[in-house]
Design an enzyme around this catalytic site. Structure first.
Site, short mmCIF file in Angstrom:
data_model
loop_
_atom_site.label_atom_id
_atom_site.label_comp_id
_atom_site.label_asym_id
_atom_site.label_seq_id
_atom_site.Cartn_x
_atom_site.Cartn_y
_atom_site.Cartn_z
NE ARG A 8 114.88 3.80 75.17
CZ ARG A 8 115.53 3.64 74.09
NH1 ARG A 8 115.04 3.45 72.79
NH2 ARG A 8 116.87 3.59 74.13
CD GLU A 54 114.05 -2.68 70.10
OE1 GLU A 54 112.64 -2.61 70.20
OE2 GLU A 54 114.68 -1.70 70.35
NE ARG A 102 110.24 5.41 72.13
CZ ARG A 102 111.21 4.56 71.88
NH1 ARG A 102 110.81 3.38 71.84
NH2 ARG A 102 112.55 4.98 71.50
#
Length: 124
Positions: free
Chosen positions: A39, A47, A90
């Site tokens: 990320r 998104e 992440r």
């Protein structure tokens, strides 16, 4: 295939990683290398399937467009530095192009992401 396995092993053991390929852009602020999700830190982008409204009220595929812009920025030689993990597990990364451009800052500057941190605020 061995190149991708080696690259993933380097990523898992190094603070910085250099890549010319093997990075999959998931959306405007998310990347994948093999099974590892990354990320871009300090930014938020649409998104992939997200739709937005332009100034006239028309819907457009802003998530797709942000993803395509990030793909363009990630082409060529890229260096990503890790800074821990987010709440979803992440790896948080800052990525730089060979010319020194901070990719997250460019996503904000270009209007495809918003900043979480004033360091990333677009110059006005």
């Amino acid at each position: 295939m061995l190149k991708k396995i080696f690259f993933a092993a380097v990523l898992l053991t190094a603070a910085s990683v250099y890549a010319a390929d093997g990075i999959n852009v998931v959306d405007g602020d998310s990347l994948e290398i093999g099974n590892e999700r990354l990320r871009l830190m300090n930014i938020d982008a649409p998104e992939f399937f997200q739709k937005c409204h332009d100034a006239s009220g028309w819907k457009y595929l802003c998530g797709f467009e942000a993803t395509e812009y990030l793909k363009k920025l990630m082409s060529g030689q890229v260096r990503c530095e890790r800074y821990g993990k987010d709440r979803y597990g992440r790896s948080l990364v800052e990525c730089y192009r060979a010319d020194g451009m901070n990719i997250g800052q460019e996503m904000v500057r270009s209007g495809w992401a918003t900043a979480y941190n004033e360091k990333y605020q677009a110059d006005e």
